[in-house]
Scaffold this motif. Structure first.
Motif: not given
Length: 181
Positions: A107-133
């Motif tokens: 996936l590219p860094l701007d690939a869309p994802g959805r984290v339903p348990w977050w207040p702002e559920p629409d995310v990107t791969l970049f945001a998720v990688l930063v969160h996981l790190l």
């Protein structure tokens, strides 16, 4: 720096800190790996189980690429059951890493994802990688403290131990005598 360079860097850092967490398990028996060392029950093996569960969710289901194995139910991922050996949990974490690597590679860094348990559920791969790190580093700090409580090992190399003895005396003296200027 290209997006691929950035993605490689972020994922490499995530793997490096994951390896550091696993190094905290080195040389310990099953009891010490499972032993709750805080009032909340936090233990080293539970941290690894928790990290693998959430990395599988974030780099799996968030991007419609579910991890192919059952994951612990929310709230049951912070400790190992009597049916789970430390090898089971570590091996699952490594399988999660392989699954995560495929997601990051595909996936590219701007690939869309959805984290339903977050207040702002629409995310990107970049945001998720930063969160996981961020979260993996946070839990690596917990693992550092737990391991030091068990046998004094500090740092990434669990063979490294400070000089024997309690080093709290001087900081304790300062804490008790400090007066705001």
């Amino acid at each position: 720096m290209t997006d691929d360079d950035l993605k490689t860097h972020l994922h490499g850092e995530l793997r490096w800190i994951g390896d550091a967490v696993l190094a905290k398990l080195d040389g310990l028996g099953e009891y010490d790996l499972r032993r709750p060392l805080t009032d909340s029950g936090t233990n080293l093996l539970g941290l690894v189980k928790h990290l693998s569960t959430w990395e599988a969710r974030y780099l799996g289901e968030v991007f419609d690429r579910p991890f192919p194995e059952p994951l612990p139910a929310r709230g049951t991922d912070m400790w190992a059951t009597e049916r789970e050996s430390s090898a089971d949990i570590v091996d699952r974490y490594r399988r999660v890493w392989a699954h995560s690597a495929a997601t990051v590679t595909d996936l590219p860094l701007d690939a869309p994802g959805r984290v339903p348990w977050w207040p702002e559920p629409d995310v990107t791969l970049f945001a998720v990688l930063v969160h996981l790190l961020t979260e993996t580093n946070r839990h690596a700090g917990h693992a550092d403290i737990l391991r030091e409580q068990l046998d004094g090992a500090v740092g990434v190399d669990t063979a490294a131990r400070p000089a024997p003895g309690d080093r709290r005396a001087e900081p304790e003296r300062v804490a008790r005598t400090f007066r705001q200027p």
